[in-house]
Design an enzyme around this catalytic site. Sequence first.
Site, PDB file in Angstrom:
ATOM      1  N   VAL A 117       1.112  -1.007  -0.206  1.00 34.06           N
ATOM      2  CA  VAL A 117       0.136  -0.373  -0.090  1.00 34.06           C
ATOM      3  C   VAL A 117       1.197   1.457   0.091  1.00 34.06           C
ATOM      4  O   VAL A 117       0.951   2.117  -0.629  1.00 34.06           O
ATOM      5  CB  VAL A 117      -0.893   0.446   1.310  1.00 34.06           C
ATOM      6  N   CYS A 118       1.335   1.440   1.236  1.00 31.06           N
ATOM      7  CA  CYS A 118       1.926   3.031   1.176  1.00 31.06           C
ATOM      8  C   CYS A 118       3.715   2.676   0.491  1.00 31.06           C
ATOM      9  O   CYS A 118       4.009   4.190   0.290  1.00 31.06           O
ATOM     10  CB  CYS A 118       2.662   3.545   2.647  1.00 31.06           C
TER      11      CYS A 118
END
Length: 217
Positions: free
Chosen positions: A118-119
Amino acid sequence: MTFRNGLNSLLRPEDSVLLLIDHQPYQLANVNSHEPQMVINNTAGLAKAAKVFGVPTILTSVLAERGGLLFPQITDVFPGQEVIDRTFINTWEDRTVVEMVKATGRKQLVIAGLWTEVCVAMPAIHALGEGWDVTVVTDASGGVSVEAHEVAIKRMVAAGANMMTWLAVAAEWQRDWARAEQAAALTNVITQHAGGSGIAYLWEQQLLNTPVPSTTG
């Protein structure tokens, strides 16, 4: 895909900028791709290596009031440095962070963070689309599962990102052991964070400083 090879494709400390993303308690609590302590150790080693080579390092969190502050093992390396707290999940959509990266004047963007899928993946792929040379430090990152971490790596590689481990990044920044000042400082980081390699170095120093027994009688 265009494969980048040759000396100019290697990391250079004078052209690198490090972006550490969301190494926070909430994210760490659901890291299952790595042993959590290893992620903390490797990220601290990476941060210290960046400091040794004068690589600008940008620290960022997401919703720190709920997700917690960055690990002290990271912030202690950069005492007094502001941590940019975001609402965007994708760091590369936060203009403050992007402008700070651009202000360094460097083009080799080195990223590590939680979670990989995700990040890390979002800003890596976004920055690649804008022409940045992106390297992801896989062992200073972690995902919610082994599958999530590995699929994210495959996705970023397909997009053109480089994958490295923290010690490989440090070695590439060092490049030549004749750089004595950095070599001494990096060796100290290795003894603290590189596990068996650090212990082996300390053992080597012990043996080199042990007198050879006399064979004369």
